[in-house]
Scaffold this active site. Structure first.
Site, PDB file in Angstrom:
ATOM      1  N   THR A 148       0.826  -1.217   0.000  1.00  0.00           N
ATOM      2  CA  THR A 148       0.000   0.000   0.000  1.00  0.00           C
ATOM      3  C   THR A 148       0.856   1.262   0.000  1.00  0.00           C
ATOM      4  O   THR A 148       0.334   2.361   0.140  1.00  0.00           O
ATOM      5  CB  THR A 148      -0.902   0.029   1.250  1.00  0.00           C
ATOM      6  OG1 THR A 148      -0.061  -0.062   2.406  1.00  0.00           O
ATOM      7  CG2 THR A 148      -1.888  -1.127   1.266  1.00  0.00           C
ATOM      8  N   ALA A 165       5.854   4.996   9.464  1.00  0.00           N
ATOM      9  CA  ALA A 165       4.746   4.689   8.559  1.00  0.00           C
ATOM     10  C   ALA A 165       5.022   5.347   7.221  1.00  0.00           C
ATOM     11  O   ALA A 165       6.000   6.086   7.058  1.00  0.00           O
ATOM     12  CB  ALA A 165       3.445   5.180   9.159  1.00  0.00           C
ATOM     13  N   LYS A 166       4.119   5.078   6.290  1.00  0.00           N
ATOM     14  CA  LYS A 166       4.249   5.597   4.939  1.00  0.00           C
ATOM     15  C   LYS A 166       4.521   7.096   4.904  1.00  0.00           C
ATOM     16  O   LYS A 166       5.273   7.586   4.083  1.00  0.00           O
ATOM     17  CB  LYS A 166       2.927   5.359   4.208  1.00  0.00           C
ATOM     18  CG  LYS A 166       2.895   4.145   3.365  1.00  0.00           C
ATOM     19  CD  LYS A 166       1.694   4.161   2.470  1.00  0.00           C
ATOM     20  CE  LYS A 166       0.407   4.272   3.258  1.00  0.00           C
ATOM     21  NZ  LYS A 166      -0.772   3.847   2.532  1.00  0.00           N
ATOM     22  N   ARG A 167       3.851   7.801   5.825  1.00  0.00           N
ATOM     23  CA  ARG A 167       3.974   9.267   5.783  1.00  0.00           C
ATOM     24  C   ARG A 167       5.413   9.746   6.035  1.00  0.00           C
ATOM     25  O   ARG A 167       5.759  10.863   5.679  1.00  0.00           O
ATOM     26  CB  ARG A 167       3.008   9.919   6.768  1.00  0.00           C
ATOM     27  CG  ARG A 167       3.260   9.503   8.197  1.00  0.00           C
ATOM     28  CD  ARG A 167       2.306  10.148   9.177  1.00  0.00           C
ATOM     29  NE  ARG A 167       2.567   9.617  10.506  1.00  0.00           N
ATOM     30  CZ  ARG A 167       2.034   8.512  10.991  1.00  0.00           C
ATOM     31  NH1 ARG A 167       1.171   7.826  10.264  1.00  0.00           N
ATOM     32  NH2 ARG A 167       2.341   8.070  12.196  1.00  0.00           N
TER      33      ARG A 167
END
Ligand code: GLU
Length: 299
Positions: A25, A264-266
């Site tokens: 994702t 996380a992705k951020r």
């Protein structure tokens, strides 16, 4: 008698099989690198096999470009895995069969609640049982009048399938599981409440797919972050209900950013692609993760 090597895993299995099972994702970051290397090193130390699996059941969030990025970045780190790589989206029939079996056991019920219904019900009740991540599902549809339930199903009302965890735990009896760091843990299968096993829009869920896959792929040692430790209680229950093999687990530490939050992705700057483009080598990544070449934490 000559010296024999002690078995690395319990349960009568002697070939260690670990896996890294990301959801594609977003771009892989240092947290993924840590988790993948942790599983890879555990397999290597035991002379076993490391598998890669894509947990891509959510078509709205998973993208092929992220899958490619995982393949590229893990290979760059020096990892390899047998083919074919299992993609959960290609195995819905396996999850359907498991759901049918649970349904035959009478431990599933349809849940017609929207997120908003659940929030309203929790607000109305004033108090709801709490899990590690906040209020648990208050059980609204578990108590639904059977005639109304049948009418809604006949009318094709969208619904999820939830595990009646109390009924299921009663059926399974006391359970425990082994974490290589913590030791034997008494299972608390109700810790996350009546979890969803098939969503309205996706005919399975993380809990069901991961449990079925680990069995079908012969995984003997599940390595993953400590944030999934609560889920393990539920997975142990599903294994008992579905008669699946029971692996060992090793829940590893989580990487955090400078604010102490889980990476996380951020945290785009920590993506492996960005680090590589900035000149980092795979050894630099291990060094940054305080892992030596055998996965032993360096001080
Ligand atoms: N797919 C999960 C994730 O990306 C990991 C599942 C697991 O290791 O059990 O967080």
């Amino acid at each position: 008698m000559g010296k024999t090597r002690p078995p690395v895993v319990s349960g009568g299995m002697n070939q260690t099989v670990t896996r890294f099972a990301p959801s594609p994702t977003g771009l892989p970051h240092l947290g993924h690198a840590y988790s993948a290397l942790f599983g890879w090193d555990a397999a290597r130390r035991a002379g076993g096999t490391f598998l890669l699996r894509f947990e891509d059941i959510d078509p709205n969030r998973c993208r092929p470009e992220f899958e490619h990025a995982f393949l590229r970045d893990l290979a760059w780190l020096g990892l390899s895995w047998p083919q074919p790589v299992r993609r959960q989206s290609e195995h819905m029939a396996d999850y359907r069969a498991a759901l049918d079996r649970l349904s035959d056991l009478g431990v599933l019920y349809p849940c017609f609640c929207s997120r908003k219904d659940i929030q309203d019900e929790i607000a109305r009740a004033g108090a709801a049982p709490h899990g590690p991540e906040g209020p648990l599902y208050p059980g609204t549809c578990r108590h639904m009048d059977p005639v109304r339930r049948a009418d809604l199903l006949a009318a094709g009302a969208p619904h999820a399938l939830r595990l009646d965890v109390a009924a299921a735990a009663h059926r399974a009896g006391p359970l425990s599981w082994t974490d290589l760091e913590v030791g034997t843990v008494a299972a608390q299968p109700g810790i996350l409440g009546d979890v969803v096993l098939a969503r309205r829009d996706v005919a399975t869920s993380y809990h069901l797919a991961v449990t079925v896959d680990d069995h079908l792929q012969g995984v003997t040692l599940v390595t993953r972050g400590r944030d999934l430790m609560e889920a393990t209680h539920v997975h142990r229950l599903l294994q008992a209900l579905l008669d699946l093999d029971v692996p060992d687990w090793h829940h590893h530490r989580l990487l955090v950013n400078e604010r102490g939050e889980r990476l996380a992705k951020r945290d785009g700057a920590a993506s492996l692609a960005a680090l590589r483009n900035g000149g980092a080598t795979p050894d630099d990544i291990r060094c940054r993760l305080s892992m030596d070449r055998w996965g032993v934490e360096t001080p």
